[in-house]
Design a protein around this motif. Structure first.
Motif, PDB file in Angstrom:
ATOM      1  N   CYS A 156      77.387 -72.320  48.239  1.00 49.96           N
ATOM      2  CA  CYS A 156      77.205 -71.015  47.600  1.00 49.96           C
ATOM      3  C   CYS A 156      77.314 -69.936  48.672  1.00 49.96           C
ATOM      4  N   LYS A 182      74.327 -63.706  38.426  1.00 41.06           N
ATOM      5  CA  LYS A 182      75.402 -62.724  38.421  1.00 41.06           C
ATOM      6  C   LYS A 182      75.849 -62.428  36.990  1.00 41.06           C
ATOM      7  N   LEU A 184      79.670 -70.175  43.981  1.00 41.28           N
ATOM      8  CA  LEU A 184      78.275 -69.812  43.741  1.00 41.28           C
ATOM      9  C   LEU A 184      77.522 -71.037  43.246  1.00 41.28           C
ATOM     10  N   ASP A 206      83.475 -68.699  40.807  1.00 39.79           N
ATOM     11  CA  ASP A 206      83.183 -67.436  40.126  1.00 39.79           C
ATOM     12  C   ASP A 206      84.274 -66.413  40.407  1.00 39.79           C
ATOM     13  N   ILE A 221      76.162 -67.062  48.655  1.00 45.27           N
ATOM     14  CA  ILE A 221      74.949 -66.238  48.754  1.00 45.27           C
ATOM     15  C   ILE A 221      73.821 -66.979  49.474  1.00 45.27           C
ATOM     16  N   HIS A 257      72.795 -68.758  41.277  1.00 42.74           N
ATOM     17  CA  HIS A 257      73.368 -67.443  41.557  1.00 42.74           C
ATOM     18  C   HIS A 257      74.480 -67.070  40.591  1.00 42.74           C
ATOM     19  N   ASN A 258      75.181 -68.061  40.092  1.00 46.53           N
ATOM     20  CA  ASN A 258      76.195 -67.806  39.074  1.00 46.53           C
ATOM     21  C   ASN A 258      75.525 -67.271  37.809  1.00 46.53           C
TER      22      ASN A 258
END
Ligand SMILES: [Zn+2]
Length: 183
Positions: free
Chosen positions: A88, A131, A123, A104, A90, A127-128
């Protein structure tokens, strides 16, 4: 959809669709169509219809096709994951940590984002989800709607006007039409 497919690329106002649906449904099934507004909103949320402005919808076959075309292929997903080391972007967690990863669209499809490796990022599931559910523009619109309601309740005309102006910019640009602002 039957109604819209008969009227492609035409901007149709809400009451016209509702009248047609209610009448046809009654004719064909003998029953009352419950909540046609919700059915229209759902089609719009699914990306089958374009929300032109408040209560105005349009069906454009090219647009629906375009959305499907902009999904990543399996090969593109693999290339995106590989470039990001299967982690990921992030939080850095990935398959090695037993975390599910997703490809993503950096610029979302709704905003014209393409299915290219450059527009892709890895991601994690969390986190997906974040978002998708807490996109900046969505969060902003929801907050301005709340502020607008508050200003209205407090009869704060200046603040109310400010919120209206901001929310009108959303409507004008067709952003986040699925979040409905009731004046
Ligand atoms: Zn993450």
């Amino acid at each position: 959809m039957e109604f819209f497919k008969k009227n492609p690329k035409r901007e149709v106002k809400h009451p016209e669709i509702v009248d047609w649906v209610v009448e046809e449904y009654k004719k064909r099934t003998g029953m009352v169509f419950r909540d046609p507004d919700r059915a229209i909103r759902k089609l719009s949320q699914e990306g089958q219809l374009i929300k032109v402005s408040k209560g105005v919808y349009k069906y454009d076959p090219r647009f629906v096709k375009h959305k499907e075309l902009e999904d990543f292929t399996e090969a593109q997903k693999e290339a995106i994951f590989k470039r990001d080391n299967y982690r990921c972007v992030i939080c850095g967690r990935g398959r090695a940590d037993g975390v599910e990863i997703h490809a993503d669209h950096i610029r979302p499809k709704d905003l014209g984002g393409k299915a290219t490796i450059e527009n892709g990022q890895t991601l994690c599931a969390q986190h997906n989800f974040q978002k998708k559910n807490y996109k900046q523009t969505e969060t902003g619109k929801k907050m301005f709607i709340r502020l607008y309601e508050l200003a209205k309740a407090n009869k704060d005309e200046k603040l109310k006007k400010f919120c209206e102006d901001v929310l009108e910019v959303y409507e004008k640009n067709g952003i986040n039409g699925h979040i409905v602002w009731e004046r």
